[in-house]
Motif scaffolding. Structure first.
Motif, PDB file in Angstrom:
ATOM      1  N   PRO A  70      70.837 110.111  28.021  1.00 25.36           N
ATOM      2  CA  PRO A  70      71.550 108.923  27.875  1.00 25.36           C
ATOM      3  C   PRO A  70      71.775 108.491  26.591  1.00 25.36           C
ATOM      4  CG  PRO A  70      69.827 108.164  29.409  1.00 25.36           C
ATOM      5  CD  PRO A  70      69.839 109.575  29.094  1.00 25.36           C
ATOM      6  N   ILE A  71      72.860 108.073  26.205  1.00 26.41           N
ATOM      7  CA  ILE A  71      73.045 107.341  24.802  1.00 26.41           C
ATOM      8  C   ILE A  71      72.189 106.029  24.807  1.00 26.41           C
ATOM      9  CG2 ILE A  71      74.837 106.215  23.272  1.00 26.41           C
ATOM     10  CD1 ILE A  71      76.790 108.067  24.448  1.00 26.41           C
ATOM     11  N   ASP A  72      71.657 105.722  23.908  1.00 21.37           N
ATOM     12  CA  ASP A  72      70.965 104.442  23.716  1.00 21.37           C
ATOM     13  C   ASP A  72      71.599 103.431  23.045  1.00 21.37           C
ATOM     14  OD1 ASP A  72      68.241 105.266  24.896  1.00 21.37           O
ATOM     15  OD2 ASP A  72      67.946 106.356  22.909  1.00 21.37           O
ATOM     16  N   ALA A  73      72.282 103.776  22.098  1.00 21.52           N
ATOM     17  CA  ALA A  73      73.158 102.650  21.429  1.00 21.52           C
ATOM     18  C   ALA A  73      74.463 103.603  20.420  1.00 21.52           C
ATOM     19  CB  ALA A  73      72.454 102.047  20.233  1.00 21.52           C
ATOM     20  N   VAL A  74      75.644 102.546  20.550  1.00 17.62           N
ATOM     21  CA  VAL A  74      76.714 103.006  19.762  1.00 17.62           C
ATOM     22  C   VAL A  74      76.879 102.278  18.570  1.00 17.62           C
ATOM     23  CG1 VAL A  74      79.090 103.385  20.055  1.00 17.62           C
ATOM     24  CG2 VAL A  74      77.978 104.095  21.929  1.00 17.62           C
ATOM     25  N   LEU A  75      76.772 102.584  17.438  1.00 21.27           N
ATOM     26  CA  LEU A  75      77.008 101.917  16.227  1.00 21.27           C
ATOM     27  C   LEU A  75      78.528 101.953  15.423  1.00 21.27           C
ATOM     28  CD1 LEU A  75      73.583 103.360  15.112  1.00 21.27           C
ATOM     29  CD2 LEU A  75      74.069 100.694  15.376  1.00 21.27           C
ATOM     30  N   LEU A  76      79.018 100.871  15.866  1.00 22.53           N
ATOM     31  CA  LEU A  76      80.445 100.855  15.243  1.00 22.53           C
ATOM     32  C   LEU A  76      80.487 100.343  13.936  1.00 22.53           C
ATOM     33  CD1 LEU A  76      83.611 101.036  15.504  1.00 22.53           C
ATOM     34  CD2 LEU A  76      83.022  98.613  16.779  1.00 22.53           C
ATOM     35  N   ILE A  77      80.722 101.331  12.845  1.00 25.42           N
ATOM     36  CA  ILE A  77      80.840 100.663  11.579  1.00 25.42           C
ATOM     37  C   ILE A  77      82.284 100.437  11.041  1.00 25.42           C
ATOM     38  CG2 ILE A  77      80.171 101.054   9.077  1.00 25.42           C
ATOM     39  CD1 ILE A  77      78.641 103.227   9.989  1.00 25.42           C
ATOM     40  N   GLU A  78      82.537  99.161  10.679  1.00 23.56           N
ATOM     41  CA  GLU A  78      83.938  98.666  10.423  1.00 23.56           C
ATOM     42  C   GLU A  78      84.175  98.530   8.933  1.00 23.56           C
ATOM     43  OE1 GLU A  78      85.450  96.587  14.481  1.00 23.56           O
ATOM     44  OE2 GLU A  78      84.263  95.386  12.985  1.00 23.56           O
ATOM     45  N   LEU A  79      85.392  98.847   8.557  1.00 25.14           N
ATOM     46  CA  LEU A  79      85.823  98.504   6.954  1.00 25.14           C
ATOM     47  C   LEU A  79      87.285  98.398   7.051  1.00 25.14           C
ATOM     48  CD1 LEU A  79      84.520  98.083   3.965  1.00 25.14           C
ATOM     49  CD2 LEU A  79      84.870 100.383   3.764  1.00 25.14           C
ATOM     50  N   ASN A  80      87.825  97.540   6.150  1.00 23.32           N
ATOM     51  CA  ASN A  80      89.233  97.335   6.122  1.00 23.32           C
ATOM     52  C   ASN A  80      90.047  98.697   5.407  1.00 23.32           C
ATOM     53  OD1 ASN A  80      89.965  97.031   3.071  1.00 23.32           O
ATOM     54  ND2 ASN A  80      88.787  95.091   3.433  1.00 23.32           N
ATOM     55  N   ASP A  81      91.129  98.823   5.772  1.00 29.89           N
ATOM     56  CA  ASP A  81      91.956 100.106   5.560  1.00 29.89           C
ATOM     57  C   ASP A  81      92.059 100.185   4.106  1.00 29.89           C
ATOM     58  OD1 ASP A  81      92.275 100.227   7.925  1.00 29.89           O
ATOM     59  OD2 ASP A  81      94.736 100.319   7.900  1.00 29.89           O
ATOM     60  N   GLU A  82      92.126  99.402   3.281  1.00 29.67           N
ATOM     61  CA  GLU A  82      92.456  99.423   1.772  1.00 29.67           C
ATOM     62  C   GLU A  82      91.091 100.230   1.023  1.00 29.67           C
ATOM     63  OE1 GLU A  82      95.493  99.831   0.601  1.00 29.67           O
ATOM     64  OE2 GLU A  82      96.012  99.151   2.585  1.00 29.67           O
ATOM     65  N   LEU A  83      89.906  99.574   1.589  1.00 29.86           N
ATOM     66  CA  LEU A  83      88.662  99.976   0.978  1.00 29.86           C
ATOM     67  C   LEU A  83      88.262 101.487   1.488  1.00 29.86           C
ATOM     68  CD1 LEU A  83      86.200  96.946   1.016  1.00 29.86           C
ATOM     69  CD2 LEU A  83      86.963  98.281  -1.016  1.00 29.86           C
ATOM     70  N   ALA A  85      72.455  98.394   1.737  1.00 26.45           N
ATOM     71  CA  ALA A  85      72.771  97.450   2.359  1.00 26.45           C
ATOM     72  C   ALA A  85      72.968  97.662   3.674  1.00 26.45           C
ATOM     73  CB  ALA A  85      73.751  96.348   1.730  1.00 26.45           C
ATOM     74  N   ILE A  86      74.002  98.588   3.807  1.00 21.72           N
ATOM     75  CA  ILE A  86      74.614  99.126   5.228  1.00 21.72           C
ATOM     76  C   ILE A  86      73.507  99.659   5.943  1.00 21.72           C
ATOM     77  CG2 ILE A  86      76.216 100.487   6.370  1.00 21.72           C
ATOM     78  CD1 ILE A  86      77.849 100.066   3.757  1.00 21.72           C
ATOM     79  N   ALA A  87      72.522 100.520   5.189  1.00 24.84           N
ATOM     80  CA  ALA A  87      71.430 101.312   5.856  1.00 24.84           C
ATOM     81  C   ALA A  87      70.591 100.143   6.649  1.00 24.84           C
ATOM     82  CB  ALA A  87      70.470 102.119   5.136  1.00 24.84           C
ATOM     83  N   ARG A  88      70.137  99.074   5.892  1.00 20.25           N
ATOM     84  CA  ARG A  88      69.412  97.824   6.292  1.00 20.25           C
ATOM     85  C   ARG A  88      70.014  97.152   7.577  1.00 20.25           C
ATOM     86  NH1 ARG A  88      68.380  96.779   1.043  1.00 20.25           N
ATOM     87  NH2 ARG A  88      69.977  95.378   0.857  1.00 20.25           N
ATOM     88  N   ARG A  89      71.326  97.022   7.478  1.00 20.40           N
ATOM     89  CA  ARG A  89      71.966  96.506   8.758  1.00 20.40           C
ATOM     90  C   ARG A  89      71.886  97.232   9.851  1.00 20.40           C
ATOM     91  NH1 ARG A  89      77.434  95.682   5.476  1.00 20.40           N
ATOM     92  NH2 ARG A  89      76.668  94.418   3.923  1.00 20.40           N
ATOM     93  N   ILE A  90      72.162  98.643   9.612  1.00 14.62           N
ATOM     94  CA  ILE A  90      71.885  99.514  10.849  1.00 14.62           C
ATOM     95  C   ILE A  90      70.342  99.257  11.288  1.00 14.62           C
ATOM     96  CG2 ILE A  90      71.792 102.059  11.714  1.00 14.62           C
ATOM     97  CD1 ILE A  90      74.096 102.328   9.449  1.00 14.62           C
ATOM     98  N   GLN A  91      69.382  99.620  10.593  1.00 12.96           N
ATOM     99  CA  GLN A  91      68.026  99.466  11.144  1.00 12.96           C
ATOM    100  C   GLN A  91      67.847  98.124  11.610  1.00 12.96           C
ATOM    101  OE1 GLN A  91      65.585 101.599  10.981  1.00 12.96           O
ATOM    102  NE2 GLN A  91      66.080 103.161   9.639  1.00 12.96           N
ATOM    103  N   GLU A  92      68.412  96.870  11.310  1.00 10.88           N
ATOM    104  CA  GLU A  92      68.228  95.700  11.961  1.00 10.88           C
ATOM    105  C   GLU A  92      68.775  95.682  13.217  1.00 10.88           C
ATOM    106  OE1 GLU A  92      68.576  93.177   7.657  1.00 10.88           O
ATOM    107  OE2 GLU A  92      70.091  92.929   9.398  1.00 10.88           O
ATOM    108  N   ASN A  93      69.864  96.625  13.422  1.00  7.66           N
ATOM    109  CA  ASN A  93      70.379  96.491  14.966  1.00  7.66           C
ATOM    110  C   ASN A  93      69.731  97.546  15.849  1.00  7.66           C
ATOM    111  OD1 ASN A  93      73.215  95.044  15.589  1.00  7.66           O
ATOM    112  ND2 ASN A  93      73.033  95.400  13.312  1.00  7.66           N
ATOM    113  N   LEU A  94      68.894  98.346  15.016  1.00  2.80           N
ATOM    114  CA  LEU A  94      68.046  99.340  16.020  1.00  2.80           C
ATOM    115  C   LEU A  94      66.872  98.998  16.604  1.00  2.80           C
ATOM    116  CD1 LEU A  94      69.291 102.790  14.390  1.00  2.80           C
ATOM    117  CD2 LEU A  94      69.945 101.736  16.658  1.00  2.80           C
ATOM    118  N   SER A  95      66.332  97.842  15.709  1.00  2.00           N
ATOM    119  CA  SER A  95      64.935  97.623  16.062  1.00  2.00           C
ATOM    120  C   SER A  95      64.839  96.547  17.328  1.00  2.00           C
ATOM    121  CB  SER A  95      64.297  96.787  14.895  1.00  2.00           C
ATOM    122  OG  SER A  95      64.910  96.012  14.280  1.00  2.00           O
TER     123      SER A  95
END
Ligand code: B4P
Length: 182
Positions: free
Chosen positions: A106-119, A172-182
């Motif tokens: 089974p899936i343990d987590a779904v990581l949704l990465i968000e950013l605005n269209d212009e970027l 910075a984004i990699a760190r945010r992901i790690q924080e959400n996984l620990s």
């Protein structure tokens, strides 16, 4: 540590970039349907020839074609995995659920990465792949909103979604992901 992960988010948000980093760090199988399709295109296989034309228009490749690619690889896998760019439609998500049930992973987590269209548009134009011109990118964003974003609700109902801000530098984004996984 979570072993079965899924990255969700609009085109160009950095799913591929972050997935490569995380898979190296955690020794997971990185399954990117975009990369797998591009390698079929590069090999000029029958499948690749069908896919190239669809991808260059900014459309999604057919569910059956993508599913046949994923099924083969996932069922061979014995360790952890990270799905990047798959599923992209509800049909793909439902087929994936059946497959994961069969292999009892089974899936343990779904990581949704968000950013605005212009970027997003800025990043993709800078990347400069064949499907990265502004008209095609805007179409891909529209396809994402119509066909892929309903998956956020689908996985939210299962309590799996963790939302990550996709702005800032790669580390910075990699760190945010790690924080959400620990
Ligand atoms: P994908 O290969 O999945 O690519 P993507 O969504 O466009 O990009 P991603 O989010 O991975 O962004 P990246 O890290 O590269 O899809 C391509 C096509 O394949 C689809 O349009 C579709 O036709 C087909 N396809 C794939 N899967 C399918 C499926 N399941 N069903 C049907 N069709 C399917 O980052 C983008 C750029 O930004 C890079 O240049 C990167 O270096 C840069 N970047 C990353 N992070 C950054 C940051 N923090 N700051 C600045 N730049 C950054």
């Amino acid at each position: 540590m979570k072993q079965h992960l899924l990255f969700l988010g609009p085109p160009g948000v950095g799913k591929g970039t972050q997935a490569s980093l995380l898979c190296k760090k955690q020794n997971l199988l990185h399954l990117s349907t975009g990369d797998l399709l591009r390698s079929e295109v590069a090999a000029s296989s029958t499948l690749g020839l069908q896919a190239a034309e669809v991808m260059n228009r900014g459309e999604l490749v057919s569910d059956s074609l993508v599913l046949s690619i994923v099924e083969k690889r996932l069922s061979l896998n014995k360790y952890g995995w990270l799905l990047d760019g798959f599923p992209r439609t509800l049909i793909q998500a439902e087929a994936l659920a059946v497959l994961l049930e069969e292999i009892n992973q089974p899936i343990d987590a779904v990581l949704l990465i968000e950013l605005n269209d212009e970027l997003l548009i800025e990043r993709l134009i800078a990347r400069g792949r064949e499907d990265d011109n502004e008209t095609v990118i805007r179409h891909r964003l529209k396809v994402y909103k119509e066909k892929t974003s309903p998956l956020v609700d689908y996985y939210n109902k299962q309590g799996l979604v963790k939302t990550i801000k996709g702005d800032g530098d790669i580390e910075a984004i990699a760190r945010r992901i790690q924080e959400n996984l620990s």
